[in-house]
Design an enzyme around this catalytic site. Structure first.
Site, PDB file in Angstrom:
ATOM      1  CG  ASN A 158      15.514 -37.579 -20.519  1.00  0.00           C
ATOM      2  OD1 ASN A 158      15.134 -38.307 -21.442  1.00  0.00           O
ATOM      3  ND2 ASN A 158      16.304 -38.001 -19.537  1.00  0.00           N
ATOM      4  CE  LYS A 204      14.217 -39.426 -16.985  1.00  0.00           C
ATOM      5  NZ  LYS A 204      14.436 -39.664 -15.564  1.00  0.00           N
ATOM      6  CG  HIS A 258      20.031 -40.073 -18.140  1.00  0.00           C
ATOM      7  ND1 HIS A 258      19.517 -40.928 -17.188  1.00  0.00           N
ATOM      8  CD2 HIS A 258      19.373 -38.903 -17.991  1.00  0.00           C
ATOM      9  CE1 HIS A 258      18.575 -40.289 -16.508  1.00  0.00           C
ATOM     10  NE2 HIS A 258      18.465 -39.060 -16.975  1.00  0.00           N
ATOM     11  CD  GLU A 271      16.439 -42.642 -15.931  1.00  0.00           C
ATOM     12  OE1 GLU A 271      16.072 -42.534 -17.115  1.00  0.00           O
ATOM     13  OE2 GLU A 271      15.968 -41.949 -15.006  1.00  0.00           O
ATOM     14  CD  GLU A 318      19.941 -35.361 -15.368  1.00  0.00           C
ATOM     15  OE1 GLU A 318      18.861 -34.807 -15.464  1.00  0.00           O
ATOM     16  OE2 GLU A 318      20.158 -36.512 -15.786  1.00  0.00           O
ATOM     17  N   GLY A 337      13.753 -38.080 -10.481  1.00  0.00           N
ATOM     18  CA  GLY A 337      12.471 -38.790 -10.389  1.00  0.00           C
ATOM     19  C   GLY A 337      11.771 -38.651  -9.051  1.00  0.00           C
ATOM     20  CB  SER A 340      13.025 -33.631  -8.679  1.00  0.00           C
ATOM     21  OG  SER A 340      13.005 -35.045  -8.644  1.00  0.00           O
TER      22      SER A 340
END
Ligand code: PGA
Length: 252
Positions: free
Chosen positions: A9, A11, A94, A96, A164, A170, A212
């Site tokens: 991913n 991003k 996701h 985000e 996730e 992150g 991570s």
């Protein structure tokens, strides 16, 4: 044995087309000897055309898609358009994007629309924090049920679940989830799927982990976490580390 699957991913990275080309080239080279692992690269839309998918080895993913076909929807990109660019997978739900306002209802519509266009949804779920009373488990249960609302038994085996936990995204490998905890969670998610679709179907819904994943924890997580692959963010932008993770996973 079914192949392991690793999804990169990217991003909103990298910053330029030349950097994207370089990264793709290195990753492509690094996948040439993989035997048991399939790689999906999910770059930003404008870099999708840079990669020609190679069957069963390196596939193309998108990071979102729009529920409608063509029409007056400024700024959107439909699943049929993505399909015509050889996109085979799409990351949906996701955290985000949820943080930008996407609801379970919208995500469930996107899942159905992606499937209608022959694209495999990578459905992201995960709690933002954990509490000692365990109410995050009820949260996950509800999130799965609402996100997969309307998904038939027939289609349930055409998706992937990406667990996730938002608190692990992150960060670094030391703050990621442990393989023991991941094992527990994948069993928990599997149990929910059994309740929704029955044992026969649920065993064919792959569960992967994201949050991570780095070179230092990937091997242990794949060996002991009871998942069949990873959704990898920041470590997928460093060609050498990403390729080493792929090799590690392939050998596990
Ligand atoms: P991360 O991102 O590997 O940087 O934690 C994973 C993700 O957000 O999909």
């Amino acid at each position: 044995m079914a192949k392991k699957i690793i999804i990169a991913n990217w991003k909103m990275n990298p910053e330029s087309i030349s950097e994207a080309k370089k990264l793709l080239q290195l990753v492509k080279k690094g996948t040439s000897r993989l035997k048991k692992t399939m790689v999906v690269i999910a770059p930003p839309f404008q870099y999708l055309h840079l990669l020609n998918p190679i069957k069963n080895r390196i596939l193309l993913g998108a990071q979102d898609g729009f529920i409608g076909g063509t029409g007056a929807f400024t700024g959107e990109i439909s699943f049929s358009m993505l399909k015509s660019m050889s996109v085979s997978h799409v990351i949906l739900g996701h955290s985000e994007r949820r943080a930008m306002g996407e609801t379970n209802e919208l995500i469930s519509k996107k899942i159905l629309s992606a499937l209608k266009n022959g694209i495999t949804p990578i459905v992201c779920i995960g709690e933002s924090h954990r509490d000692s009373q365990g109410s995050y488990l009820a949260f996950i249960d509800e999130q799965i049920r609402m996100t997969l609302a309307g998904l038939s038994k027939k289609d349930a085996t055409k998706i992937l679940i990406a667990y996730e936990p938002v608190w692990a995204i992150g960060k670094t490998k030391d703050e990621a989830m442990s393989s023991e905890k991941l094992h527990e969670m994948s069993l928990f998610i599997h149990k929910i799927l059994v309740g929704m679709y029955g044992r026969e179907i649920a065993k064919d819904v792959p569960i992967i982990y994201g949050g991570s994943v780095e070179l230092g924890n990937a091997g242990n997580l794949i060996k002991n976490g009871n998942v069949v692959g990873f959704l990898i963010g920041h470590a997928s932008l460093k060609a050498k580390e990403f390729v080493d993770i792929l090799k590690d996973t392939d050998n596990s």
